[in-house]
Design a protein around this motif. Structure first.
Motif, mmCIF file in Angstrom:
data_model
loop_
_atom_site.group_PDB
_atom_site.id
_atom_site.type_symbol
_atom_site.label_atom_id
_atom_site.label_comp_id
_atom_site.label_asym_id
_atom_site.label_seq_id
_atom_site.Cartn_x
_atom_site.Cartn_y
_atom_site.Cartn_z
ATOM 1 N N TYR A 11 0.840 -1.198 0.000
ATOM 2 C CA TYR A 11 0.000 0.000 0.000
ATOM 3 C C TYR A 11 0.878 1.253 0.000
ATOM 4 O O TYR A 11 0.583 2.226 -0.681
ATOM 5 N N LYS A 14 2.336 1.692 -3.445
ATOM 6 C CA LYS A 14 1.388 2.302 -4.376
ATOM 7 C C LYS A 14 1.438 3.823 -4.273
ATOM 8 O O LYS A 14 1.497 4.529 -5.290
ATOM 9 N N SER A 63 -4.453 4.119 1.630
ATOM 10 C CA SER A 63 -3.778 4.380 0.349
ATOM 11 C C SER A 63 -4.740 4.876 -0.717
ATOM 12 O O SER A 63 -4.388 5.728 -1.537
ATOM 13 N N ARG A 64 -5.967 4.376 -0.712
ATOM 14 C CA ARG A 64 -6.915 4.796 -1.741
ATOM 15 C C ARG A 64 -7.281 6.272 -1.604
ATOM 16 O O ARG A 64 -7.431 6.986 -2.586
ATOM 17 N N LYS A 91 -11.095 2.539 -10.542
ATOM 18 C CA LYS A 91 -11.263 2.317 -9.106
ATOM 19 C C LYS A 91 -11.614 0.856 -8.812
ATOM 20 O O LYS A 91 -11.235 0.318 -7.762
ATOM 21 N N GLU A 94 -8.414 -1.020 -8.847
ATOM 22 C CA GLU A 94 -7.701 -0.753 -7.600
ATOM 23 C C GLU A 94 -8.289 -1.569 -6.458
ATOM 24 O O GLU A 94 -7.557 -2.147 -5.639
ATOM 25 N N ASP A 98 -6.237 -4.259 -4.326
ATOM 26 C CA ASP A 98 -6.156 -4.106 -2.871
ATOM 27 C C ASP A 98 -6.760 -5.314 -2.163
ATOM 28 O O ASP A 98 -6.288 -5.733 -1.111
ATOM 29 N N LEU A 155 -3.924 4.468 -12.446
ATOM 30 C CA LEU A 155 -3.840 3.887 -11.108
ATOM 31 C C LEU A 155 -4.166 2.397 -11.125
ATOM 32 O O LEU A 155 -3.673 1.643 -10.281
ATOM 33 N N SER A 159 -1.814 -0.268 -9.223
ATOM 34 C CA SER A 159 -2.384 -1.109 -8.168
ATOM 35 C C SER A 159 -2.143 -2.585 -8.440
ATOM 36 O O SER A 159 -1.751 -3.343 -7.542
ATOM 37 N N CYS A 162 1.528 -3.471 -7.937
ATOM 38 C CA CYS A 162 1.893 -3.522 -6.514
ATOM 39 C C CYS A 162 1.425 -4.836 -5.884
ATOM 40 O O CYS A 162 2.143 -5.443 -5.080
#
Length: 202
Positions: A11, A14, A63-64, A91, A94, A98, A155, A159, A162
């Motif tokens: 996180y 990112k 992180s978001r 999103k 992401e 996550d 992003l 994401s 990561c």
């Protein structure tokens, strides 16, 4: 700005990649939230990293939340579409990435923070099934596209990379490269960027 985090956290990575891609200056303050002497709760009551300290005293965590704010600071390297379906798509990528990290971290904590006799094989299997299903979904959604969405870095790509990088770091037994060569191709391409080279987990 000051970023509290660790070199191993996906996180935090990112956020660091976003800051590099956006060409934002900041100071990285290393913090081990598992150490008895940690002071993270002075900044984040949840006791988690990343945590962003602003010059005016404002503190941001998660992180978001942080990366969404950072993307508004400069038009350089826009990573999140302004609105509409394209924004929601980024999103969702992401959230999926996550979610992989959330589940895998729970497995790692189960194995490293609990005595072996107290560990739940059923719990571990449940979390790992989320990781497996999400990797499959990512691969199917990516297909042969050069990026997760659109025709440039967003992003979503950061994401995903990561999450994959952290799996390679902490769960080398998960052979996602062989199972999903398109994810491996994306990961390898992104790993050539300076922002990724400078933030490899350790």
């Amino acid at each position: 700005m000051k970023l509290i985090g660790s070199l191993a956290s996906p996180y935090v990575r990112k956020v660091r990649i976003v800051m590099a891609e956006k060409k934002l200056d900041y100071a990285l303050i290393l913090e081990n939230v598992w150490a008895p002497e940690t002071t993270i709760q002075e900044s984040n009551p949840l006791g988690k990293v990343p945590c962003l300290l602003m010059e005016d005293g404002l503190v941001m965590y998660d992180s978001r939340v942080i990366v969404e704010y950072l993307d508004t600071l400069t038009p350089v390297g826009k990573l999140i579409p302004a609105n509409g379906r394209e924004r929601a798509e980024v999103k969702c990528w992401e959230a999926l990435a996550d979610g992989i990290m959330d589940a895998a971290i729970l497995v790692r904590l189960e194995k490293t923070q609990r005595a072996e006799a107290q560990q739940s094989d059923a719990w571990i299997a449940r979390q790992m099934s989320k990781v497996s299903a999400s990797l499959k979904s990512m691969s199917e959604s990516l297909g042969e596209s050069p990026f997760c969405t659109g025709n440039h870095l967003t992003l979503a790509d950061i994401s995903v990379a990561c999450a994959l990088g952290w799996l390679a770091f902490r769960f080398p037994e998960i052979d996602w490269r062989t199972d999903y060569p398109n994810l491996a191709k994306l990961f390898d391409k992104l790993s050539e960027r300076p922002s990724f080279k400078d933030t490899v987990p350790e």
